[in-house]
Design a protein around this motif. Sequence first.
Motif, PDB file in Angstrom:
ATOM      1  N   ASP A 178      29.089  30.475   4.744  1.00  0.00           N
ATOM      2  CA  ASP A 178      28.922  28.969   3.961  1.00  0.00           C
ATOM      3  C   ASP A 178      27.594  28.472   3.771  1.00  0.00           C
ATOM      4  O   ASP A 178      26.979  29.188   3.415  1.00  0.00           O
ATOM      5  CB  ASP A 178      28.309  28.112   5.727  1.00  0.00           C
TER       6      ASP A 178
ATOM      7  N   ASN B 226      25.984  21.811   1.876  1.00  0.00           N
ATOM      8  CA  ASN B 226      27.008  20.773   0.929  1.00  0.00           C
ATOM      9  C   ASN B 226      25.291  19.846   0.961  1.00  0.00           C
ATOM     10  O   ASN B 226      25.451  18.538   0.480  1.00  0.00           O
ATOM     11  CB  ASN B 226      28.098  20.105   1.843  1.00  0.00           C
TER      12      ASN B 226
ATOM     13  N   CYS C 200      30.406  18.889   9.805  1.00  0.00           N
ATOM     14  CA  CYS C 200      29.637  20.161  10.633  1.00  0.00           C
ATOM     15  C   CYS C 200      28.244  20.245   9.204  1.00  0.00           C
ATOM     16  O   CYS C 200      28.856  20.524   8.143  1.00  0.00           O
ATOM     17  CB  CYS C 200      30.376  20.866  10.386  1.00  0.00           C
ATOM     18  N   ALA C 201      27.766  21.162  10.471  1.00  0.00           N
ATOM     19  CA  ALA C 201      26.449  21.945   9.615  1.00  0.00           C
ATOM     20  C   ALA C 201      27.051  22.595   9.325  1.00  0.00           C
ATOM     21  O   ALA C 201      28.101  23.868  10.200  1.00  0.00           O
ATOM     22  CB  ALA C 201      25.368  21.902  10.978  1.00  0.00           C
ATOM     23  N   PRO C 202      26.580  23.409   8.267  1.00  0.00           N
ATOM     24  CA  PRO C 202      27.076  25.178   8.012  1.00  0.00           C
ATOM     25  C   PRO C 202      27.249  25.883   8.950  1.00  0.00           C
ATOM     26  O   PRO C 202      25.726  26.111   9.503  1.00  0.00           O
ATOM     27  CB  PRO C 202      25.788  24.913   6.369  1.00  0.00           C
TER      28      PRO C 202
HETATM   29  C1  LIG Z   1      31.375  21.497   1.964  1.00  0.00           C
HETATM   30  O1  LIG Z   1      31.604  20.698   0.177  1.00  0.00           O
HETATM   31  C2  LIG Z   1      33.309  21.967  -0.049  1.00  0.00           C
HETATM   32  C3  LIG Z   1      34.123  20.730  -0.979  1.00  0.00           C
HETATM   33  O2  LIG Z   1      33.392  19.688  -0.623  1.00  0.00           O
HETATM   34  C4  LIG Z   1      33.812  21.956   1.224  1.00  0.00           C
HETATM   35  O3  LIG Z   1      35.239  22.535   1.346  1.00  0.00           O
HETATM   36  C5  LIG Z   1      33.157  22.268   2.581  1.00  0.00           C
HETATM   37  O4  LIG Z   1      33.590  22.079   4.056  1.00  0.00           O
HETATM   38  C6  LIG Z   1      32.192  21.519   3.608  1.00  0.00           C
HETATM   39  N1  LIG Z   1      31.335  22.867   3.918  1.00  0.00           N
HETATM   40  C7  LIG Z   1      30.733  21.682   5.134  1.00  0.00           C
HETATM   41  C8  LIG Z   1      29.550  22.740   6.207  1.00  0.00           C
HETATM   42  O5  LIG Z   1      30.797  20.709   5.511  1.00  0.00           O
END
Ligand SMILES: *[C@@H]1O[C@H](CO)[C@@H](O)[C@H](O)[C@H]1NC(C)=O
Length: 796
Positions: free
Chosen positions: A390, A393, A284-286
């Motif tokens: 959020d 990533n 997913c997008a943040p």
């Molecule tokens: C970003 O990475 C973290 C740790 O790997 C994870 O818990 C989180 O869900 C990720 N967020 C997204 C938006 O993918």
Amino acid sequence: MFFHAAPLSILILILLLLLSLAAAQPTTNPHNFSSFSISQSPWRPTQNLILLSPNSLFAAGFHPLPNNSNLFIFSVWYFNISTDNVVWSANRLHPVNRSAALVITATGQLRLNDPSGRNLWPSNNVSANSNSTQLILRDDGDLIYGTWESFQFPTNTFLPNHTFNGTTIVSNNRKYSFVNSANLTFGTETYWTSGNPFQNFQIDGQIIINNQIPVIPSDFNSTRLRKLVVDDDGNLKIFSFNPNWLRWDVVWQAHVELCHILDTCGPNSVCMSSGSYNSTYCVCAPGFSPDPRGGARQGCHRKLNVSSKAKFLQLDFVNFRGGVKQISLQTPNISVCQADCLKNSSCVGYTFSFDGSAQCVLQLDILSNGLWSPGMKAAAFVKVDNSETDRSNFTGMMYKLQTTCPVRITIRPPPVNKDNTTRNILIISTIFVAELITGAVFFWAFLKRFVKYRDMARTLGLESLPAGGPKRFNYAELKTATNDFSTCIGRGGFGEVFKGELPDKRVVAVKCLKNVAGGDRDFWAEVTIIARMHHLNLLRLWGFCAEKGQRILVYEHIPNGSLDKFLFVKHSPSDSEKDERETEEQSSPLDWSIRYRIAIGVARAIAYLHEECLEWVLHRDIKPENILLDNDFCPKLSDFGLSKLRKNEDTTVSMSRIRGTPGYVAPELVKLGSNSITTKADVYSFGMVLLEIISGTRNFEIKRSTVESADWYFPGWAFEKAFVEEKMKEILDGRIREEYESGGHVSIVNRMVQTAMWCVQNQPEKRPSMGKVVKMLEGKLEIPPPEKPSIYFLSE
Ligand SMILES: *[C@@H]1O[C@H](CO)[C@@H](O)[C@H](O)[C@H]1NC(C)=O
Ligand SMILES: *[C@@H]1O[C@H](CO)[C@@H](O)[C@H](O)[C@H]1NC(C)=O
Ligand SMILES: *[C@@H]1O[C@H](CO)[C@@H](O)[C@H](O)[C@H]1NC(C)=O
Ligand SMILES: *[C@@H]1O[C@H](CO)[C@@H](O)[C@H](O)[C@H]1NC(C)=O
Ligand SMILES: *[C@@H]1O[C@H](CO)[C@@H](O)[C@H](O)[C@H]1NC(C)=O
Ligand SMILES: *[C@@H]1O[C@H](CO)[C@@H](O)[C@H](O)[C@H]1NC(C)=O
Ligand SMILES: *[C@@H]1O[C@H](CO)[C@@H](O)[C@H](O)[C@H]1NC(C)=O
Ligand SMILES: *[C@@H]1O[C@H](CO)[C@@H](O)[C@H](O)[C@H]1NC(C)=O
Ligand SMILES: *[C@@H]1O[C@H](CO)[C@@H](O)[C@H](O)[C@H]1NC(C)=O
Ligand SMILES: *[C@@H]1O[C@H](CO)[C@@H](O)[C@H](O)[C@H]1NC(C)=O
Ligand SMILES: *[C@@H]1O[C@H](CO)[C@@H](O)[C@H](O)[C@H]1NC(C)=O
Ligand SMILES: *[C@@H]1O[C@H](CO)[C@@H](O)[C@H](O)[C@H]1NC(C)=O
């Protein structure tokens, strides 16, 4: 009791057995016929009849659904294959039950009647002019009734011997189409094109295309059973039946980067390649959470509605391809783009290209067809509520800036841009120094966090293939482009290189190959493979020419020339005037950060060749002459894949003919009796180049006075200096030796030296794989203290 019970149970057993035999009998051994005529009409699913092709390769008949044996699809299938064998069907959208029938009416019309009398045959009125016409199945799987043939109405598959005739096939899940035998489409959008339409699927596996290189599968010319399919994942693939494993192998596929296929991931998510060539995953997008029903592949929903206060999260290397849900703008800079998105209430984010085009694309309502690719020259900015916690990533742009290429810096600043360039150098140096100041801790933390992305970043620069692969030039075009091969810019083992300019003003390097074995088709096949290798650090192949016995490759032209020109000081007094001028020009030596970037770039390119190409490719001739430097000193490895062109000569290799360049050839290839070349030979050559990058001297030229001694071996000497005498500085390039400590480059230089030592180990097993070399250089792997490289064959 025992005596009574036993016969009874045996009787029951026998009964059961008979029953199951009776049930199994029809399916295991159907009645077969070679043609279906009016006298056999109607043909019902319950009759368990099949129509066999004369060679028994194909069968046609009512094929039960895999999950429901009471529903049937009238199909053609590979008769002696049991998995995924269906190649054509009449009614795949409307399965029929046991009451249906295939009939030939008294007027000679062929119909597939469902119980209500509706005709489900693919074309409504299939009539023969005589009632003696029969339905037959040809040896190539073409089902024929009069002038009607199933090859004109393909479903999702083309078979060998099929003339495409501009027909369209549609995947079984109805999502993807291969339209007019040319364009892969999702809805109205094309995501791959073959250029000109496919013409003919030959028995040897090739697909002929007008005026273009044919599609050549990797099992070309073997006698395998094949099929070309629009798969449910949206890719166009040639499958080849592997008789040993009884399974279908993919021997060609249109898209190598599967995330380029539209709708691989649902709305508001981003498609990522999992590193293997055949799988993807979606995240997913943040600011969004996965669909509770099917996860991110089904799409993602906003966590918090965007209030009047919004902010943007940056997603590096991500692009969204929304089609109709986008507005493309030309904005002077990114802030204007962002302001436009803020003004528009249906704008949920925007993407901005950093390739110089400054293209701003607003995303409306949803973020669709998100794609992360290390070669993406764009970033996405997702609008979220100000209170959203959020974080993105998708990071790494800074990292890319430091170690790879899109940095615009020049050592010899052209006078006009002087201010700009100085500023750029300042920015880069600041970033670089900042990283070093914050130190290893930061670096490690940084690396650890983005391990996932960085693993894939080895494919940096991977782009989708241009339509139809490399362009085929004719000899006359190249003759004109190179002004009758007048400007020779290089001479190598494979032949001479000429500078040229295409009609579209692209400057090219035209390499005329010598001693190439094999026919046109072999050459085409190899060139197609070379052209499929896309990496930021590999020289791009744009086209080729195979005409009048000529074997010519057309590459992008890299004006700066090769690494040796920048690395080595020419001392020979016999140098011509022209060379002296060149020597003068190369006044500023490359600094440590550029050298480090070059080392990592080349290592990544080789790792890509070794580990990520569908075809396993050895380079076999890694040396500074084959490393070209772009304007911003981005390294581009050249001559890859060419050793394969000399395949035939290779099989009769004599001991005296060692491939490669002395000084860079791995010792095991020089030793007598060795005939197996592995990737570790490339690792050795790379190690040698790395030592030269560090020392600024040819490995066989350093210490000119003592080089006569047969025992003297550059890596061994460097090891003694660096790790025994602990005089690291003595092996460094004298011109920038002092910047080693003052510039704070100790850790990257040490890493390069240690890595090089491991690469030039005498025993191939001791050398790390190229993937590991990249990690060692990047600082992601702890490098154990190296052993002294020695070379024992010299004294043997
Ligand atoms: C970003 O990475 C973290 C740790 O790997 C994870 O818990 C989180 O869900 C990720 N967020 C997204 C938006 O993918
Ligand atoms: C087809 O039918 C004929 C006669 O009924 C039989 O001999 C032959 O083995 C059958 N062929 C196949 C492939 O089942
Ligand atoms: C199927 O039959 C064809 C032709 O008889 C043969 O070439 C092929 O090897 C067979 N395949 C298998 C899997 O038996
Ligand atoms: C059987 O599979 C088809 C797809 O192959 C699917 O559309 C259908 O719903 C399935 N039917 C059942 C009863 O599972
Ligand atoms: C087949 O389906 C039709 C309706 O489409 C139904 O009337 C008929 O009874 C079914 N026949 C069997 C054998 O299930
Ligand atoms: C079909 O064949 C029969 C003889 O078997 C003939 O009498 C009849 O006219 C033919 N019908 C058509 C439409 O050709
Ligand atoms: C089908 O074609 C035949 C001859 O080609 C014609 O006589 C017949 O009327 C057509 N039927 C329909 C339903 O169009
Ligand atoms: C291949 O196609 C041609 C033309 O359509 C046909 O004449 C030939 O019989 C086909 N070959 C086989 C093995 O069916
Ligand atoms: C090709 O398509 C045209 C019309 O779509 C048709 O008339 C022709 O018979 C087809 N040719 C072959 C070889 O299938
Ligand atoms: C394929 O798509 C391109 C662009 O979308 C279009 O120009 C071309 O005409 C299409 N080719 C065919 C054969 O439909
Ligand atoms: C294909 O294979 C056959 C023998 O298997 C060989 O004679 C022929 O030259 C090959 N064709 C090409 C183009 O390689
Ligand atoms: C990808 O390919 C590997 C082997 O090549 C296979 O084991 C795996 O199942 C494939 N994955 C998918 C999703 O097709």
